[in-house]
Design a protein around this motif. Structure first.
Motif, PDB file in Angstrom:
ATOM      1  N   VAL A   1     -92.812  99.955 -74.424  1.00  0.00           N
ATOM      2  CA  VAL A   1     -93.193 101.059 -75.307  1.00  0.00           C
ATOM      3  C   VAL A   1     -94.709 101.162 -75.351  1.00  0.00           C
ATOM      4  O   VAL A   1     -95.410 100.147 -75.466  1.00  0.00           O
ATOM      5  CB  VAL A   1     -92.664 100.838 -76.739  1.00  0.00           C
TER       6      VAL A   1
ATOM      7  N   LEU B   1     -96.742  92.747 -80.090  1.00  0.00           N
ATOM      8  CA  LEU B   1     -97.552  93.884 -79.688  1.00  0.00           C
ATOM      9  C   LEU B   1     -98.888  93.441 -79.100  1.00  0.00           C
ATOM     10  O   LEU B   1     -99.475  92.449 -79.523  1.00  0.00           O
ATOM     11  CB  LEU B   1     -97.828  94.791 -80.905  1.00  0.00           C
TER      12      LEU B   1
ATOM     13  N   ASP C   1     -93.524  93.536 -76.300  1.00  0.00           N
ATOM     14  CA  ASP C   1     -92.534  94.593 -76.505  1.00  0.00           C
ATOM     15  C   ASP C   1     -93.186  95.969 -76.446  1.00  0.00           C
ATOM     16  O   ASP C   1     -92.542  96.948 -76.049  1.00  0.00           O
ATOM     17  CB  ASP C   1     -91.851  94.428 -77.863  1.00  0.00           C
ATOM     18  N   ALA C   2     -94.440  96.058 -76.872  1.00  0.00           N
ATOM     19  CA  ALA C   2     -95.106  97.358 -76.932  1.00  0.00           C
ATOM     20  C   ALA C   2     -96.613  97.178 -76.782  1.00  0.00           C
ATOM     21  O   ALA C   2     -97.171  96.127 -77.103  1.00  0.00           O
ATOM     22  CB  ALA C   2     -94.797  98.071 -78.250  1.00  0.00           C
TER      23      ALA C   2
ATOM     24  N   VAL D   1     -91.834 101.487 -82.831  1.00  0.00           N
ATOM     25  CA  VAL D   1     -91.395 100.510 -81.832  1.00  0.00           C
ATOM     26  C   VAL D   1     -89.921 100.177 -82.025  1.00  0.00           C
ATOM     27  O   VAL D   1     -89.157 100.102 -81.058  1.00  0.00           O
ATOM     28  CB  VAL D   1     -92.268  99.240 -81.913  1.00  0.00           C
TER      29      VAL D   1
END
Length: 503
Positions: A190, A119, A161-162, A254
């Motif tokens: 995301v 993240l 990823d996010a 997530v």
């Protein structure tokens, strides 16, 4: 003795001017971790005269990322995407001076994992963000930034990823953030927002997100907005702050996206924008023979017409016997010179594409292309500030002695044929390997090249827990290196479905 000393001092001063990069102050902002095969935000610091223009280049194998920086004052600090890979070279040019720097990749690998998302966390107070959302190896890895540092280019968030945004004070995000979010989510990323997100600009040309769907995680009410292959989750700041575990709320939100709404992590590899270890079967086409263009035929007609007309016209103007032959010779030489100035045909690059979309027809989508260049295309130069699609190419090993890349295109467009459904390892009720075999032979509505691409995708993704719709496709944007022309070989469309009945 003074003269040699002064000369040595002058040489040292010249050397200092050439060494413009501060290697100690330049670093990856994700230290001590980064995702291999992707770009990470890198702060480059260098010295340059105020009012000058600096050219910054990032050489990543056969990919060159370039940015032009206007120097207001020295030292200059610029954040740009730099691959977290060995052998990357950063070059700064200011006038005739040039300096090179080789960034050292972060020592820890934030490898793609369904159970450990990576993240980028933005908050007004990064220390507070560390307290409520701490890195926990095995469960979550995070890098922390101020809201004012929010990425204005999705390529800075390439490895994450996010993106997590804590914005209880309704702070306005920097200009460019809105487009960066849209492009990032269209590539499957995301965005989790606690509070609100106001932008420094309104980009009316961006696709709108889907309708909000209610979702409850750990007694915290959220809204989920579909954005093509990606998603936006939002909750009230006070609700997250009062929850028993803000970390659990964020990580489960997530996971809800990465797991496509399933209660367990799906099988197979976790999604990543790094180049895949196993490539589809890419068979480059035969070299394209140069064919004469319109300019050739125009000049040919002019030459023939001149050769017919000049021998008749020149004797009426000049009495010399050799004049007609000399006139035709000069005219032919001039026409040949014009022909020599005409550019030759652009080199060809073979292109295979996978288009990823969301559940809404006409909603945001993205494109991942595999490009193999014919001779004449050896480097892919990308201007990071160029208008149009903000693409990112990654070098691949040579294929049949030709340069190759995988390229990601956000907010792409395209069309697809009849959908087939992937459920439980079967496509339209047929085991996926049997379906792929038929497609490779030109059946099930796919041509041979599309079938090879589909076979590769199914082999990588048709694992336990995968739900998807698949179809032959045609991309409307053909990413190839500058100076080349695309030769589309095959394309497929993919929509990963969710296990619940929401979007």
């Amino acid at each position: 003795m003074r003269l040699p000393a002064m000369m040595a001092l002058a040489l040292l001063c010249a050397a200092l001017r050439a060494q413009t990069i501060d290697a100690e102050a330049s670093r990856f902002l994700s230290e001590p971790q980064a995702r291999p095969g992707t770009c990470a935000p890198y702060r480059l610091q260098f010295a340059a005269p105020a009012g000058s223009t600096a050219e910054v280049e990032v050489q990543w194998g056969s990919v060159l990322l370039r940015r032009v920086v206007a120097v207001a004052q020295s030292p200059v600090r610029v954040v740009l995407p730099v691959p977290a890979s060995a052998g990357v070279r950063v070059t700064v040019r200011v006038g005739e001076d040039q300096a090179e720097h080789r960034p050292t990749p972060p020592p820890r690998s934030a490898a793609a994992s369904h159970s450990q998302p990576y993240l980028a966390v933005f908050a007004g107070d990064s220390m507070y963000a560390r307290a409520i959302l701490p890195t926990q190896p095995g469960r979550m890895l995070a890098d922390y930034f101020e809201v004012s540092e929010f990425f204005a280019d999705w390529r800075l968030a390439d490895g994450y990823d996010a993106i997590i945004l804590f914005n209880p004070d309704d702070a306005r995000l920097p200009s460019g953030a809105q487009r960066a979010i849209a492009e990032y989510c269209s590539l499957g990323g995301v965005l989790f927002v606690a509070g609100s997100f106001r932008f420094g600009e309104q980009a009316a040309d961006l696709p709108a997100p889907g309708e909000p769907r209610p979702l409850t995680i750990r007694d915290v009410a959220l809204q989920r907005f579909e954005y093509g292959p990606g998603a936006i989750y939002r909750c009230e700041w006070d609700s997250l702050r009062r929850s028993r575990s803000a970390q659990a709320v964020v990580t489960e939100a997530v996971a809800d996206h990465l797991w496509r709404g399933a209660t367990e992590a799906p099988g197979g590899p976790a999604p990543t924008r790094a180049a895949p270890a196993a490539l589809p079967l890419l068979v480059p086409g035969s070299p394209v023979e140069a064919s004469p263009g319109a300019a050739f035929w125009v000049l040919l007609c002019v030459l023939v017409l001149g050769a017919c007309v000049l021998p008749v016209v020149i004797p009426r103007l000049v009495s010399m016997a050799a004049a007609p032959a000399a006139g035709v010779f000069v005219f032919a030489a001039a026409t040949g010179g014009l022909a020599a100035l005409q550019p030759g045909p652009a080199p060809v690059a073979d292109l295979w594409s996978v288009a990823s979309s969301g559940p809404r027809p006409g909603g945001p989508m993205s494109l991942r292309g595999f490009v193999v260049a014919q001779p004449g295309l050896g480097e892919w130069k990308i201007d990071l500030d160029a208008p149009g699609p903000r693409i990112l190419a990654r070098p691949l090993p040579d294929i049949d002695g030709k340069r190759a890349w995988v390229v990601d295109v956000p907010l792409a467009a395209g069309s697809h044929g009849r959908w087939s459904s992937l459920r439980g390892g079967a496509v339209d009720g047929v085991p996926f390997r049997d379906f792929a075999t038929e497609a490779r032979l030109g059946g099930r509505g796919y041509d041979v090249e599309q079938g090879r691409l589909l076979d590769w995708w199914l082999d990588q993704q048709a694992w336990r827990g995968r739900l998807a719709r698949l179809g032959p496709a045609e991309a409307s944007f053909d990413p190839v290196p500058p100076g080349g022309r695309a030769r589309p070989r095959g394309a497929i469309a993919v929509t990963l479905d969710r296990h619940d009945d929401g979007n």
